[in-house]
Structure formats: C-alpha cells, structure tokens
Motif scaffolding. Structure first.
Motif, PDB file in Angstrom:
ATOM      1  N   GLN A  32       0.838  -1.186   0.000  1.00 13.56           N
ATOM      2  CA  GLN A  32       0.000   0.000   0.000  1.00 13.56           C
ATOM      3  C   GLN A  32       0.884   1.251   0.000  1.00 13.56           C
ATOM      4  OE1 GLN A  32      -2.693   0.055   3.247  1.00 13.56           O
ATOM      5  NE2 GLN A  32      -3.949   1.645   2.355  1.00 13.56           N
ATOM      6  N   GLN A  71      -5.672  -7.219  -2.322  1.00 13.34           N
ATOM      7  CA  GLN A  71      -6.224  -7.197  -0.972  1.00 13.34           C
ATOM      8  C   GLN A  71      -6.643  -8.603  -0.553  1.00 13.34           C
ATOM      9  OE1 GLN A  71      -9.324  -4.201  -1.439  1.00 13.34           O
ATOM     10  NE2 GLN A  71      -7.911  -2.594  -0.756  1.00 13.34           N
ATOM     11  N   VAL A  86     -15.263  -3.967  -8.417  1.00 11.75           N
ATOM     12  CA  VAL A  86     -13.848  -3.667  -8.178  1.00 11.75           C
ATOM     13  C   VAL A  86     -13.384  -2.537  -9.084  1.00 11.75           C
ATOM     14  CG1 VAL A  86     -11.512  -4.599  -8.312  1.00 11.75           C
ATOM     15  CG2 VAL A  86     -13.380  -6.029  -7.471  1.00 11.75           C
ATOM     16  N   ALA A  89     -14.049   1.479  -8.763  1.00 14.67           N
ATOM     17  CA  ALA A  89     -14.180   1.833  -7.355  1.00 14.67           C
ATOM     18  C   ALA A  89     -12.891   1.551  -6.588  1.00 14.67           C
ATOM     19  CB  ALA A  89     -15.345   1.080  -6.740  1.00 14.67           C
ATOM     20  N   LYS A  90     -12.368   0.310  -6.700  1.00 20.01           N
ATOM     21  CA  LYS A  90     -11.153  -0.037  -5.953  1.00 20.01           C
ATOM     22  C   LYS A  90      -9.898   0.065  -6.810  1.00 20.01           C
ATOM     23  CE  LYS A  90     -13.493  -3.287  -2.888  1.00 20.01           C
ATOM     24  NZ  LYS A  90     -13.716  -4.728  -2.720  1.00 20.01           N
ATOM     25  N   ILE A  91     -10.020  -0.303  -8.060  1.00 23.50           N
ATOM     26  CA  ILE A  91      -8.890  -0.173  -8.981  1.00 23.50           C
ATOM     27  C   ILE A  91      -9.336   0.727 -10.128  1.00 23.50           C
ATOM     28  CG2 ILE A  91      -7.217  -1.394 -10.402  1.00 23.50           C
ATOM     29  CD1 ILE A  91      -7.836  -3.926  -8.965  1.00 23.50           C
ATOM     30  N   HIS A 119     -20.189   6.819  -8.428  1.00 22.67           N
ATOM     31  CA  HIS A 119     -19.605   6.294  -7.197  1.00 22.67           C
ATOM     32  C   HIS A 119     -20.085   7.007  -5.942  1.00 22.67           C
ATOM     33  CE1 HIS A 119     -16.992   3.550  -9.327  1.00 22.67           C
ATOM     34  NE2 HIS A 119     -16.893   4.494 -10.231  1.00 22.67           N
ATOM     35  N   PRO A 171      -9.690   5.628  -5.746  1.00 20.55           N
ATOM     36  CA  PRO A 171      -9.455   4.183  -5.726  1.00 20.55           C
ATOM     37  C   PRO A 171      -8.279   3.776  -4.820  1.00 20.55           C
ATOM     38  CG  PRO A 171      -8.522   5.136  -7.692  1.00 20.55           C
ATOM     39  CD  PRO A 171      -9.159   6.267  -6.957  1.00 20.55           C
ATOM     40  N   ALA A 172      -8.171   2.469  -4.503  1.00 26.11           N
ATOM     41  CA  ALA A 172      -7.068   1.972  -3.666  1.00 26.11           C
ATOM     42  C   ALA A 172      -5.835   1.672  -4.508  1.00 26.11           C
ATOM     43  CB  ALA A 172      -7.504   0.713  -2.924  1.00 26.11           C
ATOM     44  N   THR A 204      -2.388   5.492  -1.947  1.00 24.02           N
ATOM     45  CA  THR A 204      -2.871   4.619  -2.999  1.00 24.02           C
ATOM     46  C   THR A 204      -1.689   3.835  -3.572  1.00 24.02           C
ATOM     47  OG1 THR A 204      -4.345   6.421  -3.576  1.00 24.02           O
ATOM     48  CG2 THR A 204      -4.198   4.628  -5.140  1.00 24.02           C
TER      49      THR A 204
END
Ligand SMILES: Nc1ncnc2c1ncn2[C@@H]1O[C@H](COP(=O)(O)OP(=O)(O)OP(=O)(O)O)[C@@H](O)[C@H]1O
Ligand SMILES: Nc1ncnc2c1ncn2[C@@H]1O[C@H](COP(=O)(O)OP(=O)(O)OP(=O)(O)O)[C@@H](O)[C@H]1O
Ligand SMILES: [Mg+2]
Ligand SMILES: [Mg+2]
Lengths: 327, 274, 298
Positions: A32, A71, A86, A89-91, A119, A171-172, A204
């Motif tokens: 991370q 994750q 995913v 939102a996350k990627i 989102h 996003p992460a 991120t």
C-alpha cells in the motif's frame, strides 16, 4: 499482506499463427502506498499486464498460469459482475489511449460529473460543483471549457480530462498506462507531480506503465524493466537507473535523448524481435545483446541477486556481478 | 527581384496564415466564440531540411500540419508548395499533391481503420495513387514494414490494429506515410509512444530516408531534445503565434523568447544517465 | 484478401448473443419456422393433394377439423391447412427478408451519402426521409392497391422497401457523421483516396453491423404489413400467405366456426414477428456497448 501480489503470471494471445506469449512468468508485489514502474520496449507486454490487473483482457487472451491477488482476493477467478464492483471503485485505470474513451456527443464536464455520481450517488449539488472545479483545476483545464465537446479539445486536453475522471473516485490502486504520452512536457511535469502527490497523500498503490524512463524515474520508487514479455531487471529506482546491470537496461539508458547528451547517444541496430510464439528457456535478448558472448552459449538466463532488492535476469552471472560488461 | 529569389529556397511556405475554429454555438446566443488556433503565421521550410515545430499542447502544432496536408483550409492567408498556392489545387492536381505530401498522424489508436489489416492499410496509398502492380505492391509493403522495424514484416502484415501494441501501431502509421516516398512529410509526434531505443532508431531511419529520397520533413514534437537531435531549424509556437525560429543549436543554447526558456527548463532531465 | 477480423468479431458477438435469453428464444423460434419453410418444398411431393394452392382432397368438400390425413384440417375447398401454413412460412421469410434487405440497402446508401457529403445534399435527402417517415405506410399501400387492384408479391416487397428506408438512413447518417472526421478517414484522404473509396472501404464496414441490426426490425414490420395487406384483400392472390389464409377464413365466413383454421396463421404471424423482434433486441444489447466503446481497445 501486500496490496497487490502477482505470482508467476503468464498471458498469451490466441492468433492465427498460434499462441503469442505476450507476458511470460512475471512476479511482483506492491505494498500500500508504493509505486511500481514498468518500462520496456514497445510491444513487450506492459499494457497486457495492466489490462489483466483490470480484468479487461481482450477475448483472444488467455491467462496461461499464475495468480493475481488484490487485498487478498484472487482477481483471476472473479466473474464479470464481481469485477464491476472492483473496477473503477477499488482499482482505477488511466488508459494508454484514454482520450478515445470520451463520448464524442457529450460535453466533457458532463462525463466527469457522471463518473463522480456513479460512485457517490448522494453527493449534493454544491459538493459536486466544488469537486468538478477542483478536478479541472488539478489537470489545468479552464473551467469555462467544461461545456465543450471532446473534439473541441486538443489531444493533451482530452487526456487531462480523462485523468480527472480516474481521480474522481478515490481508488485503492491506480493503474496508469502511459498517462502522459499525449501530453507536452509542461503539462506532463504538472500531471506527474499531481499523480505522485495524490498517490502519496491517499496512500494509494500505483502501477505506472511507460516507455519513457525519465517519466517512470520521476514517479516510481520500484522499477521493473521488461523485454519481450519478461521482467529482466528489477530494483529500486536508484539501483536500476544508477547502476543498471542488464544489457537491455543499458541499451535503453544509452539511447535516451536529453538536451545535454546528444553526442554520446548510441543508436542500436534494428534487429528482428524474438519469436514469442515458442516457449523457450533461452535468453530472448541474445539476438540484440551487445554483451552476448561465448560465455552465454549453452546457458539459460536465471535470476541473479545483486542486492536484496536488485535482481537481474541474465545467463551471465559473472558479468552482472562485476557490474561492467563490454558494451 | 531579390525577393523572388529568396522565396525559392522554400519548398513550403506559409504566409500570414490564420486558422479560427468556431466553437459550438450555444442555443439562444447569437455570438459564437472563436478559438484562434493559428494567428498570422509566417513560416518557410527549405528544400531538404528537417524543420522542427515545438510547443505546448493546444498551441496549434497539429493544426499547422493539417493545413499543410490540406485537410483543412486557412481562414486567412495562403500556403505555397513549390511556389504553387495550394488553395487552388483541385481534382487531379490535388491528387498529385497528395502523393507528394504525407502526414504521420499523432494518435495511432485513431488513425488506423479497425477493419483493415496492416497490409491493407499500408497498401492503400499505393492503390489509390496507382503505384506499381499488385505483386510489387505487396513486396513494397513488406519492405516498408521492415524499414520501420516491424521485423519480420510477414509476421505483421496479416494482423489487425487491435492486435498490435501502441508503439507497433505508430510504426504502421509511419510506414503508411513513407510508402509513397513523398517529397514532404508532416510527422506529428511520430515517436510519442515509442521507447528510447526504438525512437532513436526511427530518428536515424527518418534521417536516412530523408537523405536517400531528398525528402523534407516537418517534425512536430514537444520534446526539445528530440527536436534538437533531428532538426536543422526549430520554430517555437505558443498560443498560435510563432515566437522564435532559429537553428536547432542556437535555440537551445541561446534562447531569446521567455517562453522558449521556460520550455527548456521543464524538459525532463534524466539525472541518472550514466 | 479475406476480412477475417470481421468473421472473428462475428463469432464473438454470436457467443454473447446466444447466451442472451432473448436471443436464444428468438433463434429457437426462428429455427422452427425455417424448418417449416424448408418443409413446404417437400410436402406437395408426398401427395399432390398437399399442394397449398391447388391440392384439393377429392374426399372433402367442406372445411373439416384436424384429422389423420390432414393434421390441422382443411379449408372450405378441401386444401390442407398445414401445407398452407408451411407455404406461408416460406412466403413470410421471402417477403420479410427481401423487403428488409432492400430497405437496408437503400437506407444505408442514402445515409452514408447524406452523412458524408453534408451540406445541401444532406439537407435534401434528410427532408425526403422525414416526409416518407411520417407517411402512414399501410394507408399509402391501401390507396395504391385500391387504385391499381391487387399487387404482385414483388411489388409489395418493393413498396415496403421504399417506404421503410428512412429510419435506417437516419441512424446510418449519424454514425457516418461521427466517422467522417476520424483520423483514419483523414489519413486515407491525405493518401489521395476518392470519396467513393472512402465511403465503400472505410465507412461501410464500420456501419454495416448497425445496418444488420436494423434489418431484423425491418423484417418484423415487413411481415406485418404484408399480412395486413393480404388480410384486407389486397395481397397477391396467386400466393398463399398467412395473411391470405386469414382473408380466406374471413371471406368464407368461417371466422367463428373454424378456430383450427383461424388460429394457426394468426399465431404464426405473431410468433415470427416476435422472434425477429427478440433477435433485434438481443443484437442491440450485443452491439450497442461495442459501438459506444469502439476505439477504446488497446
Ligand atoms: N489482441 C491481441 N491479439 C494478438 N496479439 C496482441 C493483442 N494485443 C497485443 N498483442 C501483442 O502482444 C504484445 C504485447 O502487447 P502490449 O500491448 O502489452 O505491449 P506494450 O508493452 O503495452 O507496448 P507499447 O508500449 O507499444 O504500448 C505485442 O507484441 C502485441 O502485438
Ligand atoms: N475542430 C476543432 N474545433 C474547435 N477547436 C479546435 C479544433 N481543433 C483544434 N481546436 C483548438 O485549436 C487549438 C490548437 O489545437 P492543436 O490540435 O493544433 O494543438 P496541438 O499543438 O497539436 O496540441 P497537442 O500537443 O495537445 O496535440 C486548441 O485550443 C484546440 O482546442
Ligand atoms: Mg501499451
Ligand atoms: Mg497535436
């Protein structure tokens, strides 16, 4: 647990002539808040890796083996509906030709608004307007051009709009595939700093793909150099760029043009690229390698540790450890 | 008299060229905003030189190129090719002009037809200009693909654009532009997607093609280092104005305009080089 | 050179298509009707009395219900209803597909020409399209029919095609407009390609998928128009079609006495048009996101 861990990943493309092994046995980890840069020759498989991480491989692509864990979750086994939760939102991904993803019949501002609303459906009108100005500011497009259509933007402006769109949803992991290729140096400078700053403040993870070593060097701490579907050298930015060990990395660095090195540029000859249809353990760079010698013949490349973080994939350990090959 | 002689140096000349795009008219509003992409440009490109056009995104580089290949007409001013005003070219003379002037487009994701194979794309200029016979055309195509480094050419000519990487598409676009061996090429950021090794190989190659065919090149880029490496002279364009023209070395060593100085300052230095 | 890309894209779309429930149902119904249409060629060979038009069962003078020799019964002159139904399937396909095909050809050509040339040509062609689009086609056909009497089946096909191209041409035109300024078209202009070449070589392959999509919707409307026309008595009297069968039921006064005669053709018309409609919808779902995403590939 790493944010992203890729393990012995191989990806092939089904073509008329057979299976093209575009990505061959690639492993890497990303924590991370870390940034990892991929550089390499055009066509070496960088975009393919990016697409695999987004679950957007074209239909003729096959994942031959390996795992992608994000994750802790195995991304390869996700169904299309699971992917939708995913992706974005996350990627998030900034595509190589992202500017073409803009809808030609909708004002650019509307499209970015839509990305935010997807989102954050319950965002208030004032917040939305604020966020929009913030984003347009970030990528340096005058707010009055929000209502313009994509074809009224120059290539660079379109790309900036798309970057704003990707940043819109926090996003992460961000995968950026040549995000600044279409931009001029002034904006590129700004955008790279922007991407880096956003990445550092929000912690991120960033996978950054580019053919431009200067760009990668300015953004990423970890570097992977690729050639013909394989990682040939990996290490920290300083290790790879200050004391490059693999002959390909050296060729790449030697041919980089900057304002003060015009005279000592070496132009490598054009060689046939290696045949990626066949599965082989042999060195793929041998044909173009300036350091290829009798010492290489009959040996297969393997990972050679230069330091704890610096690894090189070559069949001549003596040369690599010595640090200077004849070139 | 003197004037006419000095003009002859130029293969391509732009005189007082202005290009304005009308922004979309807003409903219920009379005034339509205009974007002035080029503002009274004067530019001369000599026979056989590589001329660089450097500037920021949106400064009007691509617009200049599009005007030169006659994809667009100037709002005011005139462009001369070999002393002929190109606004008057029509019919067969326009077609002949098109065989002498080619453009490498900026974005290889958009400039290749997804339904045509690589061979069909590169062969099209040969077909429409009726150059060669069907047999020699195929050979020419493969040869050109190999010239731009798509080796071996036979491995690529049957593929479709979506089966190529960004850099490979860019090389197909270059192949299409040089296959007719034109006199003048507008190269709009021809290596923006290529890694240093291949970019430098292509620079060398463009230089060689230029020598063998006596070609003239307009090299559009925002990378000053590449422009300096490639070009004899460089023009810096800013917001539709040419702010400075000089030889490549002089413009880097003794920039005069503040904007040129700024451009030089932001060039990505690569501090790790050897 | 074969356009393999087109073929492979077709296969891909086909897979998505057949997994779609609408598409699957549509294809199955269509398959049944196709078998019927093919069977219509063989049934008269079994026994001439099964000829849908002229085959009269010598033992039967009246309309009879389903039985062993006539599975669906006979009409009032003793012709086999099943045979007529099979023949009707053939005619429906011929009429529907050819009318749709011609209207697509006309619509695509006009749409591409209008979109590509722009200006006055565009304005002129689109005004004509507008005018034809608002004309009620059935009413026009009825007026023409009452003026000229009953039509030959090919004239009906032709008129349907003439009346139904505008909607297609509008869609193709807007697609052409968005393609016109794409760099690959400009690249070909810079190479010196003629307008005809650009339209045929570069624009057409990019709009064809859309044209085929519209074709399925056109088939539906063509079948309905032909059926309505025949039922109202303006059809081709030398052809057995489902609409014509309904006309015969009605004219011979068997509307309420012979459900075995009334229901099959009615059901067939509904099912076949439904099948084409479902196909179109499924294709829409397959094609649409692609058309929007075109060019994003990478
Ligand atoms: N859909 C496809 N079908 C067949 N081959 C493909 C396909 N997509 C890519 N390839 C091939 O796979 C290889 C890797 O492509 P990729 O796009 O990953 O390269 P890249 O490293 O991103 O290059 P660039 O820097 O030029 O964008 C290339 O040789 C390319 O020709
Ligand atoms: N068709 C058009 N309609 C309206 N405005 C346009 C059009 N084409 C270009 N412009 C505007 O003209 C200006 C110059 O654009 P141009 O494409 O020439 O820039 P550029 O120097 O090539 O930039 P980049 O490096 O981003 O490609 C920009 O402000 C752009 O928004
Ligand atoms: Mg790529
Ligand atoms: Mg441009």
């Amino acid at each position: 647990m790493s944010l992203l861990s890729v393990d012995h990943l191989s990806i092939g493309y089904q073509t008329k002539k057979g299976l093209l092994r575009a990505v061959d046995n690639i492993s890497f980890d990303l924590e991370q808040g870390q940034s990892l840069g991929f550089v390499g020759e055009s066509g070496c498989g960088k975009t393919t890796i990016g697409m695999a991480l987004m679950g957007l491989l074209p239909e003729n692509a096959v994942i031959l083996n390996g795992h992608i864990r994000f994750q802790g979750e195995d991304l390869i086994s996700l169904t299309e509906t699971q992917w939708q939760a995913v992706r974005g939102a996350k990627i998030a991904m900034i595509f190589q030709a992202a500017m073409n993803a803009l809808n030609p019949v909708m004002p650019v501002g509307e499209q970015i608004k839509e990305a935010i609303i997807t989102h954050q459906p319950d965002i208030s009108k004032t917040h939305l307007a604020d966020r929009m100005t913030e984003l347009f500011d970030l990528v340096d497009i005058p707010a009055r051009r929000m209502k313009d259509y994509p074809h009224e933007y120059s290539g660079g402006m379109k790309q900036r709009a798309v970057i704003a769109m990707a940043l819109a949803c926090d996003p992460a992991l961000i995968i950026a595939d040549e995000p600044t290729t279409a931009l001029d140096v002034i904006v590129q400078d700004q955008i790279l700093r922007e991407i880096k700053q956003v990445q550092e403040t929000t912690r991120t993870g960033l996978v950054f793909i580019s053919h431009d070593i200067a760009v990668v060097a300015s953004v990423c701490e970890q570097i992977c150099v690729m050639y013909a579907g394989q990682i040939v050298e990996t290490g920290t930015r300083k290790e790879v760029f200050k004391s490059p060990r693999h002959p390909y990395t050296r060729t790449l660095l030697n041919s980089y043009l900057s304002l003060d090195n015009l005279n000592d540029i070496r132009v490598p000859d054009m060689k046939e690229s290696p045949d990626q249809m066949v599965e082989t353990n042999e060195c793929r760079f041998a044909n173009s390698c300036p350091a290829c010698s009798s010492a290489c013949s009959g040996r297969f490349p393997d990972w050679i540790d230069v330091s704890a973080t610096h690894k090189v994939f070559c069949c001549n350990p003596d040369m690599i450890r010595r640090g200077r090959g004849k070139s | 008299m003197e004037k006419a002689e000095s003009k002859n140096r130029f293969l391509v000349e732009m005189r007082q060229v202005t290009k304005a795009y009308a922004s979309r008219k807003k409903l219920f509003s009379r005034s339509s905003q205009q974007v002035l992409a080029l503002n009274s440009i004067d530019l001369g490109i000599e026979h056989g030189e590589i001329f660089g056009l450097v500037g920021q995104s949106g400064s009007g580089k691509t617009t200049t190129g599009r005007l030169l290949v006659k994809l667009e007409s100037p709002t005011a001013g005139e462009i001369f090719f070999d002393q002929t005003p190109i606004s008057q070219l029509k019919g067969s003379r326009l077609k002949a002009y098109r065989s002498r002037v080619q453009m490498i487009f900026q974005d290889p994701y958009q400039s290749l037809n997804p339904h045509l194979s690589i061979a069909e794309t590169v062969m099209e200029p040969l077909i429409v200009q009726k150059a060669g016979t069907p047999d020699t055309r195929m050979e020419k195509v493969i040869h050109t693909l190999e010239t731009v480094g798509l080796l071996p050419g036979k491995a690529f000519f049957n593929r479709y654009p979506h089966q190529l990487s960004g850099g490979q598409r860019q090389r197909v676009a270059i192949a299409r532009a040089i296959v007719l061996e034109p006199q003048f090429i507008v190269a709009d950021e021809p290596t923006s997607m290529l890694d240093a090794t291949i970019a430098i190989q292509l620079f060398k190659l463009l230089g060689q093609i230029k020598e063998t065919f006596g070609m003239t090149l307009l090299f559009i880029t925002h990378n000053l280092a590449a422009a300096r490496y490639m070009c004899d002279r460089i023009a810096v364009i800013h917001d539709g104005h040419i702010v400075e023209v000089n030889t490549a070395d002089n413009i880097i060593r003794h920039p005069e305009h503040p904007y040129t100085k700024k451009l030089i300052k932001v060039q990505p230095g690569f501090k790790y080089t050897r | 050179m074969q356009n393999k890309y087109f073929v492979s894209r077709f296969y891909k779309s086909w897979r998505i298509f057949i997994e779609n429930p609408l598409g699957k149902t549509g294809v199955i119904i269509l398959g049944v009707f196709m078998i019927m249409a093919v069977a219509s060629f063989f049934v008269p060979l079994i026994n001439p009395m099964y000829d849908p038009m002229t085959g009269i069962d010598p033992d039967i003078k009246l309309s009879t219900g389903p039985g062993l020799t006539h599975w669906l019964g006979t009409d009032n002159v003793g012709r086999d209803i099943l045979a007529q139904l099979l023949e009707g399937a053939k005619v429906a396909f011929v009429v529907g597909l050819s009318a749709a095909f011609f209207s697509i050809v006309i619509g695509t050509l006009i749409g591409m020409i209008a979109g590509y040339s722009g200006g006055l040509v565009d304005a002129f062609l689109m005004r004509i399209a507008d005018i034809i689009m608002v004309l009620p086609s059935l009413v026009i056909l009825l007026i023409l029919a009452s003026l000229f009497g009953q039509f030959n089946i090919w004239i009906i096909v032709f008129i349907i095609a003439i009346l139904r191209w505008p909607a297609v041409s509008r869609v193709i035109r807007s697609q052409t407009l968005s393609l016109k300024h794409r760099p690959f078209i400009e690249a070909s202009r810079v190479a010196g390609a003629s307008h005809v070449r650009i339209v045929l070589r570069h624009i057409m392959p990019n709009v064809l998928p859309l044209a085929f999509l519209y074709m399925t919707f056109r088939v539906t409307s063509a079948i309905l128009v032909e059926a309505a026309l025949s039922f109202l008595g303006f059809g081709d009297p030398s052809q057995v079609s489902w609409g014509m069968m309904l006309q015969w039921v009605w004219k011979s006064g068997h509307m309420f006495q012979a459900p075995y005669w009334l229901i099959p053709p009615g059901l067939c018309i509904s099912l076949l048009t439904l099948a084409f409609y479902m196909l179109g919808r499924a294709m829409d779902e397959v094609l649409d996101p692609r058309l929007r995403k075109e060019g994003r590939s990478g």
